[in-house]
Structures are given as structure tokens and as C-alpha cells.
Design a protein around this motif. Structure first.
Motif, short mmCIF file in Angstrom:
data_model
loop_
_atom_site.label_atom_id
_atom_site.label_comp_id
_atom_site.label_asym_id
_atom_site.label_seq_id
_atom_site.Cartn_x
_atom_site.Cartn_y
_atom_site.Cartn_z
N THR A 1 0.83 -1.20 0.00
CA THR A 1 0.00 0.00 0.00
C THR A 1 0.87 1.26 0.00
O THR A 1 0.59 2.22 -0.74
CB THR A 1 -0.92 0.01 1.24
OG1 THR A 1 -1.71 -1.18 1.24
CG2 THR A 1 -1.84 1.22 1.21
N ASP B 1 1.22 4.14 -2.76
CA ASP B 1 1.04 5.54 -2.38
C ASP B 1 2.19 6.40 -2.88
O ASP B 1 1.99 7.49 -3.41
CB ASP B 1 0.92 5.64 -0.85
CG ASP B 1 0.80 7.07 -0.38
OD1 ASP B 1 -0.30 7.63 -0.48
OD2 ASP B 1 1.81 7.63 0.09
N MET C 1 -5.69 9.87 -3.52
CA MET C 1 -5.49 9.28 -2.20
C MET C 1 -6.07 10.21 -1.13
O MET C 1 -5.36 10.94 -0.45
CB MET C 1 -4.01 9.03 -1.94
CG MET C 1 -3.72 8.24 -0.66
SD MET C 1 -4.55 6.63 -0.60
CE MET C 1 -3.62 5.71 -1.85
N THR C 2 -7.38 10.19 -1.01
CA THR C 2 -8.06 11.00 0.01
C THR C 2 -7.98 10.28 1.36
O THR C 2 -7.69 9.07 1.43
CB THR C 2 -9.53 11.20 -0.35
OG1 THR C 2 -10.18 9.92 -0.41
CG2 THR C 2 -9.66 11.89 -1.70
N GLN D 1 -10.44 9.58 3.31
CA GLN D 1 -11.51 8.58 3.36
C GLN D 1 -11.09 7.30 2.65
O GLN D 1 -11.34 6.19 3.14
CB GLN D 1 -12.78 9.15 2.73
CG GLN D 1 -13.97 8.20 2.80
CD GLN D 1 -15.23 8.79 2.19
OE1 GLN D 1 -15.22 9.93 1.71
NE2 GLN D 1 -16.32 8.04 2.21
N ARG D 2 -10.43 7.46 1.50
CA ARG D 2 -9.99 6.29 0.75
C ARG D 2 -8.88 5.55 1.51
O ARG D 2 -8.84 4.30 1.52
CB ARG D 2 -9.49 6.73 -0.62
CG ARG D 2 -9.22 5.59 -1.59
CD ARG D 2 -9.13 6.11 -3.01
NE ARG D 2 -10.42 6.61 -3.47
CZ ARG D 2 -10.60 7.31 -4.59
NH1 ARG D 2 -9.55 7.64 -5.33
NH2 ARG D 2 -11.79 7.71 -4.96
N THR E 1 -10.47 3.54 4.25
CA THR E 1 -11.13 2.37 3.67
C THR E 1 -10.11 1.27 3.36
O THR E 1 -10.35 0.08 3.65
CB THR E 1 -11.88 2.75 2.37
OG1 THR E 1 -12.84 3.76 2.66
CG2 THR E 1 -12.58 1.53 1.77
N ILE E 2 -8.98 1.65 2.79
CA ILE E 2 -7.92 0.69 2.48
C ILE E 2 -7.42 0.03 3.76
O ILE E 2 -7.23 -1.20 3.82
CB ILE E 2 -6.75 1.38 1.75
CG1 ILE E 2 -7.19 1.83 0.35
CG2 ILE E 2 -5.53 0.46 1.65
CD1 ILE E 2 -6.17 2.70 -0.36
#
Length: 304
Positions: free
Chosen positions: A123, A127, A142-143, A145-146, A149-150
Motif C-alpha cells: 500500500t 502511495d 489518495m483521500t 476517506q480512501r 477504507t484501504i
């Protein structure tokens, strides 16, 4: 761990005596000491990321989760070692059923740690890749919130897979899945890092503005940091995965049996990975290092 109990090796007596095995004995006190040090280090890293708002970014969220993964190894090691020391000194009488349940919990923590560590390394690599090659769109891709979630998906998958691995630990398919996942993540990271380092220089020429150039430099520094983390992970976890591979390929070989007998040495290397990672974070990130120093100084002052 279950692989340590019988090493899945059923060598005959003749095979065992056909090769003189060098077994490195490791005292339980060393396990306990390293486990406690790595536990404290990773707790400090997590607290530093929580405390410093400048570190509230997706990359540091993922690094925080990587520290939690390392903590799972540290906690499982400390708990197991304490129980073993108490049992060996006659201070605790462990019922076979209780010992089995304790072993299952510890194995689940270690399995969760390895799956989550590999997942978060991938990850973070992704990123850094987005930061370098899609710098202008990074914050929309890449917010927060995202990223959350990840993180939730990775932990859910890690816990679920570790439970399945423990339930079906006698099946060689579990070992095949672990080894395959390990190799797949290594290939994934290798491809991303190779692409980043080959093309980053060319890509940086297209970005001439000062702020964007600084962002590019920071992103490459982050990529180098994660490369170091990945290298340390391979060195420390490599013998353990080689152990798993040998279980599949030569469970009755006298040579493999000698390798199996040094399983505790491989566990020490795994604990060392949890101990080294926070040092890498601190060395490579000035902001994190500064916050860690403040936390240590504050803790020392409170202890006076």
C-alpha cells in the motif's frame, strides 16, 4: 507457533544421525528483552503520528498501521515468553487445553502481522508511486476517506485470513498460500520501485516549480525509506518463509531437519524486524524524529 512444534518434519532416526546439526540455543530472556524494546518503540511511533498533525497524511497512516503490525509480533512474543518462563520455573501450571488456546491466539497474531505487514508495504509503495507520477492529482486520488477504507480492508482481510490459517493449519495449502502471497507482494513492490527509480529523474524534469520540485524530492525520500523497510523485511522474514518452503519440498530430509531445528533463530530475526522498523522511521523522517524525541523527553520528565 505450530510450525515450531513438529516442524512438519518426520525424519527417521537414521536421517537425523546422518548429519550433525548445529543448533543455536537462544535464551527466553533474550526473546523477552527484544520483545519489550520493540513494543515500546512501536508504541512511541504510533503516539508520535497521533500527536503530530503534520504527520496526519495517508502515508503516515499506513506507517502507523505497519507499526501496529510490528506490535502484534512484539505482544505475541512477550506474552508467550512470560507464560513459558512462569511455566518453566514452576510458577504457573498450564492446562493442555489452555496452552492450545494460547498457542492459537499467538499464531493468529503472528499470521495477522505478516499478512498486514506485507499488505501495508504494498500500500505504501502504491502511495509513493501515485505521489511521484500523479503528483498533481495525488490529493484527489489518495483521500483520507480512501486511505481509511484501504486500512479497514487490509485489517479485515488479515484477521480473516489468519483465522482461516489457524483453523486449517494442518493443510499444506495454508503454507502454499502464505508463500505465494509473500512472493507476489515482493514482485509487486519490486516492479513499482524499479519503475519509480528508473523514471523519477525523467519525470522530475517536467516539474519546474519550486514547490512541486520539493514535493517530488520528498516523495522520492519516502520511496527510498520504504525500499529500506522492504529490504529489512525480506532479510528478517526470509528465513521463516524459507522454512515454510522447505516444509513443502523436503520435510523428511536430514538437511532440512537441521534447518528446522533453528526455528527460534528465525523468530528472533522476526522480532528484530519489529525493533528495527521504528529506527528507520526516526532516521528517515525529521518530523517524526522530532516528535519521538519530545515524547521520550516528556516520558523521562514524568518519571523523575
Amino acid at each position: 507457533m505450530k510450525v515450531d512444534h513438529n516442524c512438519y518434519a518426520n525424519s527417521t532416526g537414521a536421517e537425523r544421525h546422518s548429519l550433525d546439526c548445529v543448533q543455536i540455543l537462544i535464551p527466553q530472556e533474550l526473546f523477552l528483552t527484544l520483545g519489550l524494546i520493540s513494543l515500546v518503540e512501536n508504541i512511541l511511533v504510533i503516539l508520535a503520528i497521533i500527536k503530530n498533525r503534520n504527520l496526519h497524511s495517508p502515508m503516515y497512516y499506513f506507517i502507523c498501521c505497519l507499526a501496529v503490525s510490528d506490535m502484534l509480533v512484539s505482544v505475541s512474543n512477550v506474552v508467550e515468553t512470560v507464560f513459558m518462563l512462569l511455566h518453566d520455573n514452576g510458577l504457573l501450571d498450564l492446562h493442555p487445553g489452555m496452552l492450545r488456546h494460547l498457542d492459537n491466539v499467538i499464531d493468529m497474531m503472528i499470521c495477522s502481522s505478516v499478512v498486514s505487514s506485507l499488505s501495508f508495504l504494498c500500500t505504501i509503495a502504491a502511495d509513493r508511486y501515485i505521489t511521484i507520477f500523479y503528483a498533481l492529482r495525488y490529493h484527489s486520488i489518495m483521500t483520507t476517506q480512501r486511505a481509511v477504507t484501504i486500512i479497514a480492508v487490509v485489517w479485515l482481510a488479515s484477521i480473516t485470513s489468519s483465522i482461516l490459517f489457524i483453523v486449517y493449519h494442518t493443510d499444506n495449502a495454508v503454507i502454499v498460500c502464505l508463500v505465494t502471497f509473500f512472493c507476489t507482494t515482493l514482485v509487486f513492490n519490486a516492479v513499482l520501485y524499479l519503475h519509480m527509480f528508473l523514471l523519477a529523474h525523467v519525470h522530475s524534469r517536467r516539474i519546474t516549480a519550486f514547490n512541486k520540485s520539493r514535493r517530488q524530492s520528498t516523495s522520492m525520500k519516502g520511496a527510498i525509506t520504504l525500499t529500506i523497510l522492504l529490504g529489512v523485511f525480506i532479510i528478517c522474514w526470509g528465513p521463516f518463509f524459507l522454512h515454510l518452503i522447505l516444509i513443502l519440498t523436503c520435510p523428511t530430509s536430514s538437511f532440512c531437519n537441521c534447518f528446522f531445528q533453528n526455528f527460534n533463530l528465525f523468530l528472533i530475526l522476526i522480532i528484530c524486524n519489529s525493533l528495527i522498523d521504528p529506527l528507520i522511521y526516526a532516521y528517515r523522517s525529521q518530523e517524526l524524529r522530532k516528535t519521538l524525541q519530545e515524547l521520550v523527553l516528556c516520558s523521562w520528565c514524568l518519571g523523575m
